[in-house]
Design an enzyme around this catalytic site. Structure first.
Site, PDB file in Angstrom:
ATOM      1  N   ARG A 167       2.659 -10.808   1.655  1.00 36.69           N
ATOM      2  CA  ARG A 167       3.404 -11.969   2.169  1.00 36.69           C
ATOM      3  C   ARG A 167       3.036 -13.264   1.469  1.00 36.69           C
ATOM      4  O   ARG A 167       3.580 -14.315   1.800  1.00 36.69           O
ATOM      5  CB  ARG A 167       3.149 -12.127   3.678  1.00 36.69           C
ATOM      6  CG  ARG A 167       3.612 -10.925   4.467  1.00 36.69           C
ATOM      7  CD  ARG A 167       3.390 -11.094   5.953  1.00 36.69           C
ATOM      8  NE  ARG A 167       3.436  -9.792   6.608  1.00 36.69           N
ATOM      9  CZ  ARG A 167       3.264  -9.595   7.894  1.00 36.69           C
ATOM     10  NH1 ARG A 167       3.026 -10.621   8.693  1.00 36.69           N
ATOM     11  NH2 ARG A 167       3.300  -8.378   8.395  1.00 36.69           N
ATOM     12  N   LYS A 201       4.547   4.242  10.883  1.00 33.47           N
ATOM     13  CA  LYS A 201       4.176   3.028  11.612  1.00 33.47           C
ATOM     14  C   LYS A 201       5.243   2.826  12.680  1.00 33.47           C
ATOM     15  O   LYS A 201       6.423   3.082  12.436  1.00 33.47           O
ATOM     16  CB  LYS A 201       4.215   1.879  10.612  1.00 33.47           C
ATOM     17  CG  LYS A 201       3.909   0.526  11.187  1.00 33.47           C
ATOM     18  CD  LYS A 201       3.616  -0.411  10.042  1.00 33.47           C
ATOM     19  CE  LYS A 201       3.063  -1.704  10.558  1.00 33.47           C
ATOM     20  NZ  LYS A 201       2.231  -2.364   9.542  1.00 33.47           N
ATOM     21  N   GLU A 215      -4.978  -3.108   5.313  1.00 34.09           N
ATOM     22  CA  GLU A 215      -3.574  -3.216   4.907  1.00 34.09           C
ATOM     23  C   GLU A 215      -3.346  -4.667   4.524  1.00 34.09           C
ATOM     24  O   GLU A 215      -3.262  -5.539   5.386  1.00 34.09           O
ATOM     25  CB  GLU A 215      -2.653  -2.800   6.062  1.00 34.09           C
ATOM     26  CG  GLU A 215      -1.172  -2.954   5.747  1.00 34.09           C
ATOM     27  CD  GLU A 215      -0.303  -2.721   6.981  1.00 34.09           C
ATOM     28  OE1 GLU A 215      -0.667  -1.916   7.868  1.00 34.09           O
ATOM     29  OE2 GLU A 215       0.747  -3.388   7.082  1.00 34.09           O
TER      30      GLU A 215
HETATM   31  O1  LIG Z   1       3.656  -8.855  11.450  1.00 27.88           O
HETATM   32  C1  LIG Z   1       2.861  -8.416  12.177  1.00 27.88           C
HETATM   33  C2  LIG Z   1       1.706  -7.657  11.735  1.00 27.88           C
HETATM   34  O2  LIG Z   1       2.145  -6.480  11.196  1.00 27.88           O
HETATM   35  C3  LIG Z   1       0.730  -7.380  12.807  1.00 27.88           C
HETATM   36  O3  LIG Z   1       1.182  -7.858  14.006  1.00 27.88           O
HETATM   37  P1  LIG Z   1       0.226  -8.662  14.970  1.00 27.88           P
HETATM   38  O4  LIG Z   1      -0.015  -9.999  14.320  1.00 27.88           O
HETATM   39  O5  LIG Z   1       1.020  -8.788  16.211  1.00 27.88           O
HETATM   40  O6  LIG Z   1      -1.034  -7.885  15.119  1.00 27.88           O
HETATM   41  C1  LIG Z   2       4.495  -5.546   9.732  1.00 24.34           C
HETATM   42  C2  LIG Z   2       4.454  -4.491   8.759  1.00 24.34           C
HETATM   43  O1  LIG Z   2       4.668  -3.382   9.045  1.00 24.34           O
HETATM   44  C3  LIG Z   2       4.191  -4.812   7.412  1.00 24.34           C
HETATM   45  O2  LIG Z   2       4.039  -6.002   7.126  1.00 24.34           O
HETATM   46  O3  LIG Z   2       4.143  -3.906   6.576  1.00 24.34           O
END
Ligand SMILES: O=C[C@H](O)COP(=O)(O)O
Ligand SMILES: CC(=O)C(=O)O
Length: 210
Positions: free
Chosen positions: A45, A129, A41
């Protein structure tokens, strides 16, 4: 087919990956696949995320490529155009969910409350999710949702570690978890692909019963 239930069965962990320099994209994807994790995934960002998606789509066909952090309909379109095979959003709005349902790829909308689960279920989706999993309530919260709504499968993400992942994975309504721990930013910057492959091997092993 918008439902992403089959996507949740590819790997016990979906790596949530942020890549700053697209020159690293193919190496990161290959390092994960070499460790047995054939799904990624890639978050939208960074400014170069679409370029990274295109590179992985073109050069690493053995990995199932998703785009994460989809916040707006235009981003969903751009990610699919760049080669994303599925889409992940941290939360849902009616506009974003409605638009993503018109696309030809599976979608994994983020939910954090029972009402949101019901709203997504109304659209015919049974895979979601659960974000942000740790702060929102952890495994006990996911288990409690399963009592009235046992037919939804979750990918809890956010605040999960190799130590806490099994507490989620043992729940009947959890097919996999998501996490960024497989691809530490400094490992990517330093080109430490072996470290990423090793973390992927450990993550893949979480799905193997003792
Ligand atoms: O923003 C968070 C990501 O989706 C994953 O979270 P994490 O860094 O806590 O594994
Ligand atoms: C955190 C998350 O679900 C995303 O970045 O898509």
């Amino acid at each position: 087919m918008a439902d992403a239930t089959h996507i949740l069965r590819v790997s016990p962990v979906i790596p949530v990956v942020t890549i700053d320099d697209p020159r690293h994209a193919v190496r990161v994807a290959r390092a994960l696949a070499d460790g047995g994790v054939r799904i990624i995934e890639l978050t939208l960002r960074t400014d170069s995320a679409l370029e990274s998606l295109k590179l992985i789509a073109g050069e690493v066909p053995e990995i199932l490529l998703g785009a994460g952090t989809v916040l707006a309909p235009g981003q969903a379109d751009a990610a699919v155009d760049a080669g994303a095979q599925f889409l992940v959003s941290p939360g849902v709005t009616p506009a974003l969910l409605g638009h993503m349902l018109t696309l030809e790829v599976p979608i994994l909308p983020g939910v954090a409350t029972v009402g949101e689960v019901m709203a997504v279920l109304e659209q015919g989706l049974q895979a979601m999710k659960f974000f942000p999993a740790g702060p929102a309530g952890g495994p006990a919260y996911v288990a409690a949702i399963g009592a009235p709504i046992p037919h939804v499968q979750f990918c809890p993400t956010g605040g999960i570690s190799p130590a806490s992942a099994p507490d989620y994975l043992r729940l009947p309504n959890v097919s996999c978890v998501g996490g960024s721990w497989l691809t530490p930013r400094n490992a990517i910057e330093n080109g430490d692909w072996k470290l990423i492959t090793g973390l992927a091997q450990q993550a893949a092993a979480l799905g193997v019963s003792p």
